[in-house]
Design an enzyme around this catalytic site. Structure first.
Site, PDB file in Angstrom:
ATOM      1  CB  CYS A 162       4.884  -3.557   1.706  1.00 33.87           C
ATOM      2  SG  CYS A 162       4.342  -4.146   0.088  1.00 33.87           S
ATOM      3  CG  HIS A 302       7.899   1.422   2.300  1.00 37.04           C
ATOM      4  ND1 HIS A 302       7.862   0.200   2.937  1.00 37.04           N
ATOM      5  CD2 HIS A 302       7.149   1.275   1.178  1.00 37.04           C
ATOM      6  CE1 HIS A 302       7.115  -0.635   2.236  1.00 37.04           C
ATOM      7  NE2 HIS A 302       6.681  -0.011   1.163  1.00 37.04           N
ATOM      8  CD  GLU A 313       9.771   6.247   2.531  1.00 40.83           C
ATOM      9  OE1 GLU A 313      10.063   5.513   1.567  1.00 40.83           O
ATOM     10  OE2 GLU A 313       9.952   5.923   3.728  1.00 40.83           O
ATOM     11  CE  LYS A 334      10.639  -2.377   1.575  1.00 38.47           C
ATOM     12  NZ  LYS A 334      10.606  -1.367   2.665  1.00 38.47           N
ATOM     13  CG  HIS A 339       9.339  -4.669  -1.117  1.00 39.78           C
ATOM     14  ND1 HIS A 339       9.001  -5.002   0.184  1.00 39.78           N
ATOM     15  CD2 HIS A 339       8.466  -3.708  -1.490  1.00 39.78           C
ATOM     16  CE1 HIS A 339       7.960  -4.281   0.562  1.00 39.78           C
ATOM     17  NE2 HIS A 339       7.621  -3.478  -0.425  1.00 39.78           N
ATOM     18  CG  PHE A 398       0.648  -3.010  -2.932  1.00 39.96           C
ATOM     19  CD1 PHE A 398       1.104  -1.770  -3.355  1.00 39.96           C
ATOM     20  CD2 PHE A 398       1.155  -4.143  -3.548  1.00 39.96           C
ATOM     21  CE1 PHE A 398       2.054  -1.662  -4.371  1.00 39.96           C
ATOM     22  CE2 PHE A 398       2.103  -4.050  -4.567  1.00 39.96           C
ATOM     23  CZ  PHE A 398       2.562  -2.800  -4.977  1.00 39.96           C
TER      24      PHE A 398
END
Lengths: 410, 82
Positions: A162, A302, A313, A334, A339, A398
């Site tokens: 991502c 994010h 975050e 998002k 996503h 990830f």
């Protein structure tokens, strides 16, 4: 140091294709989520996604090339074409050896892999397509973009799940800063909404199961969030040295001034609970830009809508910005696009460049009751008109791979 | 198999891949006139094998330059199991 600016944007997203439609979607607070239409999702535990249903490859790519590309490459090439057009680049006039492409994908051509595996199982090895490898490889998109325009400069594909799109832009920034390229097309693409991937992400516990209300499913920082909504799309930005942009009379949308990259070195899917890697990436990006936390007006988070990400975050932003964190207008793209995995960082950097250029920060939709542990200003009340001088775009992949960019008014 | 039937099959296969069907004649050179690369040729071969129920070993493709050559080769084959 050589200044690097964004002069063009091309995006394929679930809320709009091309800069104007994408921006209109952001301003309207549109959600790109719905019940999956590309295949029959019944029987899967998650039946919703953010599909780029309006995407028609034939608008951008010749019929001869389309069958040779996976959907993620088609979206990347379309975005590149849109970006080149938006930048007003005269391709024939460019010094091709000094124009590169860094475009990655989190996964690559998963649809191709699934199709060809089916061919192998049902019809045998001779029925496996000779185009399978060039279609599935994650670097295929960068190669195809170069071939379309004849760009001979640096060309490769970062793969950091991502964070891919942000790493791509950061790497492109470095090539231009080092004086080894004048223009770089940078970004990412993803088109991996397949039954196998939906099943796999569901087994990880990553996806929202709000099947009965898809448009409310992506709700970053909300107390009721239960996972991300799987999306597809692409984003390509034209980056060039300020001198190169000036010489051809191009108007910069924003300047890319900082890049920070770190690893959590903690867990393959869970973020470090203290957000140390994410905070360090933000700090390094600010330092790279010669900025301090007090300079920051806006963060494109994010903001995935997973219980883990949004909480850590928030901790990371507080850690990196200290007391300044509460003054920053934070949004999650998002919440609207879902996503986009490997494309997310690029599409979100595009949103930041537009926010800077147009003086409006998009909102975070579906944020109705904030998680008590998410206590910053996420612009839940819709787009906010404001001067944006310095902004951060966050991407955390990830693998524990973090990439943050600083963009500012040019 | 009639030559015309095989030609139509080749034409249909190539048109589905974005090649102008008007160019697909017996005289057309697969590489130079139609722009086929080695991957396209493999795909075309498999498409014809499926359509006509035949097998074309890779070694026999070496002399195939034009569409007409491909038709000649296919005419020497009998459907597998026939």
């Amino acid at each position: 140091m050589i200044d690097v600016v964004v002069t063009g944007i091309g995006v394929v997203t679930p809320i709009g294709i091309g800069v104007d439609a994408f921006w209109a979607g952001l301003m309207e607070g549109r959600s790109g989520a719905g019940t999956i239409e590309r295949f029959d999702p019944s029987g899967l535990p998650v039946t919703i996604a953010c599909e780029a249903g309006d995407f028609d490859a034939t608008t951008y790519i010749s019929p001869r090339e389309i069958p040779r590309m996976d959907r993620f490459t088609q979206m990347a090439v379309a975005s590149a074409a849109l970006a080149v057009e938006d930048a007003g680049l005269d391709v024939e006039e460019l010094p091709k050896a000094r124009v590169g492409v860094i475009a990655g994908s989190g996964i690559g051509g998963l649809e191709t892999i699934e199709q060809e595996h089916e061919n192998l199982r049902t019809a045998g090895p001779r029925r496996v397509s000779p185009f399978m490898v060039p279609k599935l490889m994650p670097n295929g998109a960068a190669g195809m973009i170069a071939m379309r325009f004849g760009f001979n400069g640096p060309n490769y594909a970062p793969a950091s799940a991502c964070a891919t799109g942000s790493h791509a832009i950061g790497e492109a920034l470095r090539w231009i800063r080092e004086g080894r390229a004048d223009v770089m097309l940078a970004g990412g693409s993803e088109a991996a909404i397949t039954p196998l991937a939906v099943a796999a992400f569901t087994r990880m516990g990553a996806l929202s199961k709000r099947n009965d209300d898809p448009m409310a499913a992506s709700r970053p920082f909300d107390a009721e969030r239960d996972g991300f909504v799987f999306g597809e799309g692409a984003g390509i930005l034209v980056l060039e040295s300020l001198d190169h942009a000036r010489a051809r009379g191009a108007e910069p949308l924003a300047r890319v001034s900082g890049y920070g990259a770190t690893a959590d070195a903690f867990h393959v899917t869970q973020p470090d609970p203290e957000g140390k890697g994410a905070a360090a990436a933000m700090t390094f990006a600010l330092e790279d830009a010669g900025r301090t936390p007090a300079d920051v007006d806006h963060i494109n988070a994010h903001g995935t809508s997973t219980p883990y990400n949004d909480k850590t975050e928030t901790i990371a932003i507080k850690s990196a910005l200290g007391n300044e964190a509460k003054k920053v207008s934070i949004c999650s793209t998002k919440s609207q696009t879902g996503h986009l995995l490997g494309a997310a960082g690029a599409v979100e950097a595009a949103a930041v460049a537009l926010a800077i250029h147009r003086g409006v920060v998009p909102g975070t939709i579906n944020l109705e009751n904030a998680d008590p542990e998410c206590d910053l200003d996420y612009v839940a009340d819709g787009p906010r008109e404001m001067a944006v001088n310095v902004a951060i775009s966050n991407s955390f992949g990830f693998g524990g791979q973090n990439a943050c960019l600083v963009l500012e008014r040019s | 198999m009639e030559r015309s039937e095989i030609l139509v099959t080749i034409k249909d296969h190539l048109e589905a891949r974005g090649i102008d069907g008007e160019l697909v004649t017996e005289q057309a050179d697969l590489a130079n006139d139609l722009g086929l690369d080695s991957l396209d040729t493999v795909e075309l071969t498999v498409g014809l094998e499926e359509k006509f129920g035949i097998e074309i070993p890779d070694t026999e493709l070496e002399g195939v330059v034009t569409v007409g050559d491909a038709i000649d080769l296919i005419q020497t084959k009998s459907p597998v199991g026939a």
